[in-house]
Design a protein around this motif. Structure first.
Motif, PDB file in Angstrom:
ATOM      1  N   CYS A  11       0.850  -1.199   0.000  1.00  0.00           N
ATOM      2  CA  CYS A  11       0.000   0.000   0.000  1.00  0.00           C
ATOM      3  C   CYS A  11       0.885   1.249   0.000  1.00  0.00           C
ATOM      4  N   ALA A  12       0.815   2.006  -1.068  1.00  0.00           N
ATOM      5  CA  ALA A  12       1.638   3.208  -1.190  1.00  0.00           C
ATOM      6  C   ALA A  12       1.156   4.315  -0.261  1.00  0.00           C
ATOM      7  N   VAL A  13      -0.146   4.330   0.045  1.00  0.00           N
ATOM      8  CA  VAL A  13      -0.686   5.345   0.956  1.00  0.00           C
ATOM      9  C   VAL A  13      -0.154   5.112   2.372  1.00  0.00           C
ATOM     10  N   ALA A  14      -0.215   3.858   2.826  1.00  0.00           N
ATOM     11  CA  ALA A  14       0.311   3.528   4.153  1.00  0.00           C
ATOM     12  C   ALA A  14       1.797   3.835   4.235  1.00  0.00           C
ATOM     13  N   ALA A  15       2.516   3.548   3.152  1.00  0.00           N
ATOM     14  CA  ALA A  15       3.946   3.845   3.126  1.00  0.00           C
ATOM     15  C   ALA A  15       4.188   5.351   3.214  1.00  0.00           C
ATOM     16  N   GLY A  16       3.338   6.137   2.528  1.00  0.00           N
ATOM     17  CA  GLY A  16       3.471   7.582   2.576  1.00  0.00           C
ATOM     18  C   GLY A  16       3.234   8.140   3.965  1.00  0.00           C
ATOM     19  N   ILE A  17       2.281   7.561   4.675  1.00  0.00           N
ATOM     20  CA  ILE A  17       2.026   7.990   6.055  1.00  0.00           C
ATOM     21  C   ILE A  17       3.212   7.615   6.941  1.00  0.00           C
ATOM     22  N   SER A  18       3.751   6.417   6.736  1.00  0.00           N
ATOM     23  CA  SER A  18       4.863   5.939   7.565  1.00  0.00           C
ATOM     24  C   SER A  18       6.125   6.779   7.380  1.00  0.00           C
ATOM     25  N   ASP A  19       6.414   7.175   6.135  1.00  0.00           N
ATOM     26  CA  ASP A  19       7.651   7.931   5.917  1.00  0.00           C
ATOM     27  C   ASP A  19       7.464   9.441   6.012  1.00  0.00           C
ATOM     28  N   GLY A  20       6.249   9.887   6.374  1.00  0.00           N
ATOM     29  CA  GLY A  20       5.995  11.311   6.571  1.00  0.00           C
ATOM     30  C   GLY A  20       5.644  12.073   5.318  1.00  0.00           C
ATOM     31  N   THR A  21       5.537  11.378   4.191  1.00  0.00           N
ATOM     32  CA  THR A  21       5.153  12.047   2.942  1.00  0.00           C
ATOM     33  C   THR A  21       3.718  12.549   2.994  1.00  0.00           C
ATOM     34  N   LEU A  22       2.841  11.789   3.666  1.00  0.00           N
ATOM     35  CA  LEU A  22       1.421  12.126   3.736  1.00  0.00           C
ATOM     36  C   LEU A  22       0.995  12.319   5.182  1.00  0.00           C
ATOM     37  N   ASP A  23       0.342  13.442   5.444  1.00  0.00           N
ATOM     38  CA  ASP A  23      -0.211  13.725   6.765  1.00  0.00           C
ATOM     39  C   ASP A  23      -1.387  12.784   7.011  1.00  0.00           C
ATOM     40  N   PRO A  24      -1.334  11.973   8.089  1.00  0.00           N
ATOM     41  CA  PRO A  24      -2.446  11.046   8.332  1.00  0.00           C
ATOM     42  C   PRO A  24      -3.793  11.747   8.502  1.00  0.00           C
ATOM     43  N   ALA A  25      -3.787  12.989   9.016  1.00  0.00           N
ATOM     44  CA  ALA A  25      -5.051  13.725   9.172  1.00  0.00           C
ATOM     45  C   ALA A  25      -5.630  14.072   7.809  1.00  0.00           C
ATOM     46  N   ARG A  26      -4.772  14.345   6.851  1.00  0.00           N
ATOM     47  CA  ARG A  26      -5.251  14.654   5.496  1.00  0.00           C
ATOM     48  C   ARG A  26      -5.827  13.396   4.850  1.00  0.00           C
ATOM     49  N   TYR A  27      -5.156  12.274   5.072  1.00  0.00           N
ATOM     50  CA  TYR A  27      -5.679  11.015   4.543  1.00  0.00           C
ATOM     51  C   TYR A  27      -7.047  10.703   5.153  1.00  0.00           C
ATOM     52  N   THR A  28      -7.177  10.889   6.475  1.00  0.00           N
ATOM     53  CA  THR A  28      -8.457  10.627   7.143  1.00  0.00           C
ATOM     54  C   THR A  28      -9.547  11.536   6.598  1.00  0.00           C
ATOM     55  N   ALA A  29      -9.212  12.812   6.351  1.00  0.00           N
ATOM     56  CA  ALA A  29     -10.200  13.744   5.800  1.00  0.00           C
ATOM     57  C   ALA A  29     -10.641  13.297   4.414  1.00  0.00           C
ATOM     58  N   TRP A  30      -9.709  12.823   3.615  1.00  0.00           N
ATOM     59  CA  TRP A  30     -10.027  12.314   2.266  1.00  0.00           C
ATOM     60  C   TRP A  30     -11.011  11.164   2.342  1.00  0.00           C
ATOM     61  N   ARG A  31     -10.737  10.214   3.240  1.00  0.00           N
ATOM     62  CA  ARG A  31     -11.633   9.067   3.369  1.00  0.00           C
ATOM     63  C   ARG A  31     -13.001   9.490   3.903  1.00  0.00           C
ATOM     64  N   THR A  32     -13.009  10.445   4.815  1.00  0.00           N
ATOM     65  CA  THR A  32     -14.280  10.934   5.370  1.00  0.00           C
ATOM     66  C   THR A  32     -15.142  11.566   4.285  1.00  0.00           C
ATOM     67  N   LEU A  33     -14.529  12.410   3.449  1.00  0.00           N
ATOM     68  CA  LEU A  33     -15.292  13.061   2.385  1.00  0.00           C
ATOM     69  C   LEU A  33     -15.721  12.057   1.321  1.00  0.00           C
ATOM     70  N   GLN A  34     -14.902  11.067   1.055  1.00  0.00           N
ATOM     71  CA  GLN A  34     -15.305   9.992   0.140  1.00  0.00           C
ATOM     72  C   GLN A  34     -16.568   9.304   0.657  1.00  0.00           C
ATOM     73  N   ALA A  35     -16.571   8.989   1.950  1.00  0.00           N
ATOM     74  CA  ALA A  35     -17.718   8.303   2.542  1.00  0.00           C
ATOM     75  C   ALA A  35     -18.957   9.184   2.504  1.00  0.00           C
ATOM     76  N   GLN A  36     -18.785  10.478   2.784  1.00  0.00           N
ATOM     77  CA  GLN A  36     -19.925  11.391   2.755  1.00  0.00           C
ATOM     78  C   GLN A  36     -20.493  11.503   1.346  1.00  0.00           C
ATOM     79  N   ALA A  37     -19.615  11.608   0.359  1.00  0.00           N
ATOM     80  CA  ALA A  37     -20.080  11.703  -1.026  1.00  0.00           C
ATOM     81  C   ALA A  37     -20.799  10.427  -1.440  1.00  0.00           C
ATOM     82  N   HIS A  38     -20.304   9.279  -0.973  1.00  0.00           N
ATOM     83  CA  HIS A  38     -20.951   7.996  -1.308  1.00  0.00           C
ATOM     84  C   HIS A  38     -22.338   7.917  -0.671  1.00  0.00           C
TER      85      HIS A  38
END
Length: 334
Positions: A276-303
């Motif tokens: 999983c490249a997303v999990a790897a990005g969170i682990s190495d600091g490339t991706l802010d986990p709060a930003r990832y969580t917000a993305w998933r939250t908005l995906q769920a709301q849109a669905h």
């Protein structure tokens, strides 16, 4: 049509104009009445239900003293109506720019900006983040950099309606005939910014409350002509901004979706899957986990919104069929 060009009219819009009518742009919508500008004069017109919902910024066909049709939109800032409904509400139409406004006072509200950007990208217009109250911020550069790092692919400007700082940079985007909308919650300085850009009082203003929350000052959406020839829609603060679809999520979270494209499995849920490249990005600091969580939250709301809209469509069709069956039963046998 020269006067209409100053309102953003383009020749291609004429193809949707019914015969015997003239175009006008909606500058304000009140219950049962529209304020429209035909390039020469503003007037108040009634509209019937057959016309359908009309938004500020729409182009309408005017005939026999009333609006008879809404011309096709080129863009629209659209949200789901407040509450538990599934209907779409067009906040402003035919926009070139969506100015997502937030304040430099206090901590950066990244999740809120992301939500507005997702809707702005979905509108079909170009989003720009405008951070107000620069005169009240000790570290403007830091505040801008924080938001700019999060607002992928979006220009971020800092302005002050008090000192005028940053207004020239913003004004450079507001070229003649360009239509922009100010969107954001109450208290971030939209009305003060509208007044500063207009060079006169076009919107009332008020300070924030003691608890830091904004006050509603703009009570109706309105289209204003700016001195430089641009057009500006000032909108009331939005306590709720529910996505009507997921069309803008890919652009608002371009960094997250780019990472997701690199996952080993196409249906990766970005949790514990290997590769999983997303999990790897969170682990190495490339991706802010709060930003990832917000993305998933908005995906769920849109669905969920999509499911509600589908359920409503099914219910309406079911009701139509039942009404048709009742009508057939009432008919005498032949």
């Amino acid at each position: 049509m020269e006067d209409l060009a100053a309102l953003g009219w383009t020749a291609d819009r004429a193809t949707g104009l019914p015969g015997g009518t003239r175009p006008a742009r909606v500058t304000r919508v009140d219950r049962g009445l529209l304020t429209v500008d035909d390039g020469a004069v503003e007037s108040r017109l009634p509209t019937g239900r057959a016309v359908g919902p009309v938004a500020v910024g729409d182009w309408v066909a005017v005939g026999e003293g009333r609006a008879v049709a809404v011309l096709p939109r080129t863009s629209a800032f659209t949200r789901t109506v407040a509450g538990r409904g599934s209907d779409a509400q067009v906040v402003a139409a035919n926009l070139d720019l969506v100015l997502v406004v937030d304040s430099l006072t206090g901590a950066a509200r990244l999740r809120r900006v992301e939500r507005y950007l997702a809707v702005a990208w979905s509108s079909g217009a170009r989003p720009v983040v405008v951070l107000t109250k620069a005169d009240l911020c000790a570290e403007v550069g830091v505040g801008v950099a924080t938001v700019a790092e999060d607002a992928v692919g979006v220009e971020v400007l800092a302005v002050s309606a008090v000192t005028g700082a940053g207004l020239d940079a913003l004004g450079a985007l507001l070229t003649p005939g360009t239509t922009a909308a100010l969107v954001g919650p109450s208290g971030v300085g939209k009305s003060s910014l509208a007044n500063a850009l207009a060079g006169e009082l076009v919107a009332t203003t008020a300070g924030t409350r003691e608890d830091g929350r904004g006050r509603h000052t703009t009570t109706a959406r309105q289209l204003h002509r700016l001195p430089g020839g641009a057009l500006l829609v000032d909108t009331p603060g939005m306590r709720e901004l529910a996505l009507h679809d997921d069309a803008g999520l890919g652009a608002a979270y371009a960094d997250v979706t780019a990472l997701a494209a690199g996952c080993r499995f196409r249906d990766c849920a970005h949790r514990t899957e290997p590769g999983c490249a997303v999990a790897a990005g969170i682990s190495d600091g490339t991706l802010d986990p709060a930003r990832y969580t917000a993305w998933r939250t908005l995906q769920a709301q849109a669905h969920r919104q999509e499911l509600r809209a589908d359920a409503k469509a099914r219910a309406l069709e079911h009701g139509r069929l039942r009404a048709r069956a009742r009508e057939l039963r009432r008919r005498p046998s032949r």
